[in-house]
Write an enzyme that holds these catalytic residues in place. Structure first.
Site, PDB file in Angstrom:
ATOM      1  N   ALA A   1       0.850  -1.196   0.000  1.00 51.36           N
ATOM      2  CA  ALA A   1       0.000   0.000   0.000  1.00 51.36           C
ATOM      3  C   ALA A   1       0.881   1.240   0.000  1.00 51.36           C
ATOM      4  O   ALA A   1       2.052   1.194   0.361  1.00 51.36           O
ATOM      5  CB  ALA A   1      -0.923   0.015   1.213  1.00 51.36           C
ATOM      6  N   PHE A   2       0.300   2.390  -0.398  1.00 53.01           N
ATOM      7  CA  PHE A   2       1.146   3.565  -0.651  1.00 53.01           C
ATOM      8  C   PHE A   2       1.743   4.150   0.624  1.00 53.01           C
ATOM      9  O   PHE A   2       2.707   4.912   0.567  1.00 53.01           O
ATOM     10  CB  PHE A   2       0.358   4.624  -1.435  1.00 53.01           C
ATOM     11  N   LYS A   3       1.213   3.777   1.804  1.00 55.16           N
ATOM     12  CA  LYS A   3       1.783   4.284   3.051  1.00 55.16           C
ATOM     13  C   LYS A   3       3.283   3.931   3.161  1.00 55.16           C
ATOM     14  O   LYS A   3       4.032   4.633   3.833  1.00 55.16           O
ATOM     15  CB  LYS A   3       1.038   3.722   4.264  1.00 55.16           C
ATOM     16  N   ASP A   4       3.684   2.856   2.488  1.00 54.67           N
ATOM     17  CA  ASP A   4       5.107   2.473   2.492  1.00 54.67           C
ATOM     18  C   ASP A   4       6.010   3.577   1.941  1.00 54.67           C
ATOM     19  O   ASP A   4       7.162   3.692   2.351  1.00 54.67           O
ATOM     20  CB  ASP A   4       5.333   1.226   1.633  1.00 54.67           C
TER      21      ASP A   4
ATOM     22  N   LEU B   1       6.457   5.633   4.981  1.00 49.80           N
ATOM     23  CA  LEU B   1       6.858   4.948   6.221  1.00 49.80           C
ATOM     24  C   LEU B   1       8.137   4.126   6.085  1.00 49.80           C
ATOM     25  O   LEU B   1       8.687   3.685   7.085  1.00 49.80           O
ATOM     26  CB  LEU B   1       5.705   4.094   6.742  1.00 49.80           C
TER      27      LEU B   1
END
Ligand SMILES: *Cc1c(COP(=O)(O)O)cnc(C)c1O
Length: 494
Positions: free
Chosen positions: A111-114, A117
């Site tokens: 997911a794009f949160k990577d 993060l």
């Protein structure tokens, strides 16, 4: 370059390291750069010749001026390495006509949160050193799914940090639960809470506001920190991929340097789309930013009317990461169009009445760049089916909302400018709902949906989700929310 609080009209400023360590300003405001670094056409030409890591280090160094270029290059190299992002960090794929998909989900949790993060924990560790902090930072996260897993992967095995994630036992999907329960790393802990997401979040908030608890942690040489999406350290890395997408369009010959490009962003907390706005303020030739929402369309209404009103029904949808009634990062946009004093007043009104209305002038400034559209559940499923059947391109549910919004915009305006849609999750992360949009033949176990989707669409399951059912379970405890503080202390005692 320094930072200010969105609610403080004084001249008080903070360094990037302070801002990343602190997260939220003391007055409750969010940190914003006091000035925006510029990006010239010639510099853009230079960036186009670099790989993603090179582009990231360059852009980050313009915002984090108390970090050296070498520090940032080392951190970006580690964050966006081939092992974590096989094949590249943010590939741009042409879907049809002038529509492109910017795939932000090739990282370790799909997911794009990577994108943020994987980098932010490294920036935090440096911030602790730069500000003379010697205690260990304990990151507490309450999650309804994606953020928890992405934070665990980002902070695992990072020196000087521990992370603990709480999730509602019945409030996350089967795949999400397994992703967290099988987490590896020497400094991580995961715990399920009896109750819903609000119970988990309230529990975490209570711990953060408990002075006695902070004192107990201090005695053990620890202090609390958050991985929240309002931290500037999470926002800044997201500016990079807008610049990178533009470079890739130049390199492919789709545009010339200086040509305008539009972006459409599936939006929840308004962080991702705000990063695009910063890229535009830097000088990246961006035209419109299309804010895509699901039926929780509070932002569509705000952009249409200038009134933000959270007094409305909350809907649970197939794009859960966009199920949100308070888009915290919108405060940063308000600051840029209305200044600190008026932003503080709007936020006070939001806290007291759940609503605020901006002036016609402020709305006109926002309208120069932003426009909002939303997709309901039927349109979202249709968007998945149409793009797969016509163009052989598979979206997850959030990205499908984005593509529907993008097409509404094109249909209404006739705008032929190249349009890049952010693809925010792998279709496999939401395999059961994606499969349901394509066929009636959906297995009852959500884990079987992964294989079923793969054989139906002849696409590959991304590495973070491959064989997930066979991994060993490292965390299985379930507690009542009253016991969260005890759980934190017993974790530290281990
Ligand atoms: C977090 C998330 C979003 C929303 O991004 P914001 O920055 O909060 O607007 C959209 N899609 C997916 C898959 C997400 O995980």
């Amino acid at each position: 370059m320094n930072y200010k609080s969105t609610r403080d009209k004084s001249e008080k400023t903070y360094s990037a390291a302070q801002v990343i360590k602190q997260g939220l300003a003391d007055d409750g405001g969010l940190f914003v750069p006091e000035s925006i670094p510029t990006l010239s056409a010639a510099e853009l030409e230079g960036l186009a010749k670099l790989d993603y890591v090179g582009r990231a280090a360059d852009i980050m160094s313009r915002f984090l001026t108390d970090y050296s270029y070498d520090e940032l290059l080392a951190d970006c190299s580690a964050a966006y390495c081939e092992t974590s992002f096989p094949g590249g960090a943010a590939p741009l794929v042409s879907v049809h006509d002038n529509l492109y998909s910017l795939e932000l989900w090739h990282g370790p949790t799909a997911a794009f949160k990577d994108m943020a993060l994987q980098l932010m924990p490294r920036l935090l560790v440096r911030a602790l050193r730069k500000t003379g902090e010697e205690r260990t930072s304990l990151i507490l996260v309450a999650t309804s799914g994606d953020t928890g897993k992405a934070a665990l992967e980002g902070y695992r095995d990072i020196d000087g940090v521990k992370i603990m994630v709480f999730y509602p036992v019945d409030g996350v999907s089967r795949v999400q639960k397994l992703q967290m329960a099988t987490q590896e790393g020497s400094n991580v802990n995961v715990c399920a809470i009896e109750g819903n997401f609000d119970d988990a979040q309230n529990g975490v908030k209570k711990i953060f506001s408990d002075r006695e608890f902070a004192e107990k942690l201090n005695e053990k040489d620890h202090f609390l920190s958050s991985a929240n999406s309002i931290n500037w350290g999470r926002l800044a890395p997201q500016i990079v991929y807008y610049v990178s997408a533009y470079c890739d369009l130049m390199n492919s010959g789709a545009i010339k340097n200086g040509d305008v490009v539009n972006f459409c962003v599936p939006t929840g907390n308004f962080g991702n789309i705000f990063a695009a706005y910063i890229a535009k303020l830097m000088g990246l030739p961006v035209g419109k930013l299309i804010c895509a929402s699901n039926v929780n369309n509070i932002l569509t209404d705000f952009l249409a009317t200038g009134t933000y009103d959270r007094n409305r029904k909350f809907h649970c949808t197939t794009s859960p990461s966009m199920d949100i009634l308070i888009s915290s990062n919108l405060e940063r946009l308000l600051y840029f169009v209305a200044g600190a004093e008026r932003t503080a007043a709007y936020m006070e009104s939001l806290a007291k009445t759940g609503a605020y209305s901006i002036s016609a002038e402020e709305k006109a400034r926002i309208d120069e760049t932003f426009v909002g559209y939303f997709a309901d559940e039927v349109a979202t499923a249709e968007s998945i089916r149409t793009d797969f059947e016509r163009y052989g391109y598979l979206h997850d549910t959030h990205t499908a909302v984005g593509f529907d919004a993008a097409r509404q915009y094109i249909e209404q305006t006739g705008d032929k400018t190249p349009l890049v849609v952010d693809s925010t999750a792998s279709p496999y992360k939401f395999a059961a709902d994606v499969l349901k949009a394509l066929t009636d033949d959906v297995p009852s176990d959500p884990l079987d949906a992964l294989d079923a989707l793969s054989s139906l669409t002849k696409t590959e399951i991304p590495y973070p989700l491959c064989g997930i059912a066979d991994r060993s379970i490292n965390f299985s405890s379930v507690i009542v929310s009253d016991k969260m503080a005890d759980e934190v202390l017993s974790y530290l005692a281990k």
